[in-house]
Design a protein around this motif. Structure first.
Motif, short mmCIF file in Angstrom:
data_model
loop_
_atom_site.label_atom_id
_atom_site.label_comp_id
_atom_site.label_asym_id
_atom_site.label_seq_id
_atom_site.Cartn_x
_atom_site.Cartn_y
_atom_site.Cartn_z
N LEU A 1 -0.03 -5.29 10.84
CA LEU A 1 0.59 -4.67 9.66
C LEU A 1 -0.39 -4.67 8.49
O LEU A 1 -1.12 -5.65 8.28
CB LEU A 1 1.86 -5.44 9.25
CG LEU A 1 3.11 -5.23 10.10
CD1 LEU A 1 4.21 -6.17 9.64
CD2 LEU A 1 3.58 -3.78 10.03
N THR A 2 -0.38 -3.61 7.73
CA THR A 2 -1.21 -3.51 6.52
C THR A 2 -0.30 -3.13 5.36
O THR A 2 0.91 -2.91 5.54
CB THR A 2 -2.28 -2.40 6.68
OG1 THR A 2 -1.58 -1.14 6.75
CG2 THR A 2 -3.13 -2.61 7.91
N GLU A 3 -0.89 -2.99 4.19
CA GLU A 3 -0.11 -2.55 3.02
C GLU A 3 0.56 -1.20 3.29
O GLU A 3 1.64 -0.92 2.78
CB GLU A 3 -1.00 -2.44 1.79
CG GLU A 3 -1.47 -3.79 1.26
CD GLU A 3 -0.32 -4.75 1.00
OE1 GLU A 3 0.65 -4.34 0.36
OE2 GLU A 3 -0.39 -5.91 1.46
N ASP A 4 -0.07 -0.37 4.12
CA ASP A 4 0.49 0.95 4.43
C ASP A 4 1.83 0.83 5.16
O ASP A 4 2.64 1.75 5.14
CB ASP A 4 -0.46 1.76 5.32
CG ASP A 4 -1.70 2.16 4.57
OD1 ASP A 4 -1.69 2.10 3.34
OD2 ASP A 4 -2.68 2.53 5.24
N ASN A 5 2.01 -0.28 5.88
CA ASN A 5 3.25 -0.47 6.65
C ASN A 5 4.24 -1.38 5.91
O ASN A 5 5.22 -1.82 6.51
CB ASN A 5 2.97 -1.14 8.02
CG ASN A 5 1.77 -0.56 8.72
OD1 ASN A 5 0.81 -1.26 8.96
ND2 ASN A 5 1.83 0.71 9.03
N ALA A 6 3.97 -1.67 4.65
CA ALA A 6 4.76 -2.67 3.92
C ALA A 6 6.25 -2.32 3.91
O ALA A 6 7.10 -3.21 3.93
CB ALA A 6 4.24 -2.83 2.51
N SER A 7 6.56 -1.04 3.90
CA SER A 7 7.97 -0.65 3.81
C SER A 7 8.74 -1.00 5.08
O SER A 7 9.97 -1.02 5.07
CB SER A 7 8.10 0.84 3.53
OG SER A 7 7.55 1.57 4.59
N ASP B 1 10.95 -4.06 4.41
CA ASP B 1 12.19 -3.78 3.68
C ASP B 1 13.18 -2.99 4.53
O ASP B 1 14.38 -3.20 4.45
CB ASP B 1 11.91 -2.96 2.42
CG ASP B 1 11.10 -3.74 1.41
OD1 ASP B 1 11.14 -4.98 1.47
OD2 ASP B 1 10.43 -3.09 0.59
#
Ligand code: AMP
Length: 114
Positions: free
Chosen positions: A53-59, A62
């Motif tokens: 996971l990276t910041e791009d997958n942060a959603s 949630d």
């Protein structure tokens, strides 16, 4: 990813028994269920597992749990209880390297697993 079976399910190249989907996630029945109810929940964008996971997958973080809640409701297992399992890496039993959560229920579940 072109050689990923879960990406092929998302693209409709491989059939699946779909339960629910939204813009981020797809839920479908596991082809080889280990419990009476065994669903898989996958993000529509490919990522191998939690470790990737990276910041791009942060959603995903949630979005995943409210989607799981809705899938469990759809399957009628909300009241009795269920378990969510994310095998991460080969030593944890991951065999398909597209992030997925196993939603297990429909029966009494033993604990702990080892
Ligand atoms: P894991 O071992 O955590 O990587 O889980 C992969 C899961 O994907 C297993 O429970 C398989 O039964 C399931 N699976 C593999 N191919 C398919 C498919 N085409 N449709 C539905 N489930 C599948």
């Amino acid at each position: 990813m072109s050689d990923c079976i879960f990406c092929k399910i998302i693209n409709g190249e491989i059939p699946s028994k779909k339960i629910l989907e939204n813009d981020q996630f797809l839920a479908f029945h596991d082809i080889n269920p280990v419990t009476k109810v065994h669903a898989l929940i996958i993000p529509k964008n490919h990522v191998a597992n939690i470790a990737h996971l990276t910041e791009d997958n942060a959603s995903y973080v949630d979005g995943l749990l409210p989607f799981v809640r809705d899938v469990a409701k759809e399957l009628g297992i909300s009241a009795d209880g269920y378990r969510l399992v994310l095998n991460t890496g080969a030593k944890a039993g991951q065999t398909v390297f597209h992030l997925h959560a196993h939603l297990l229920g429909g029966q009494e579940l033993g604990w702990p697993e080892a």
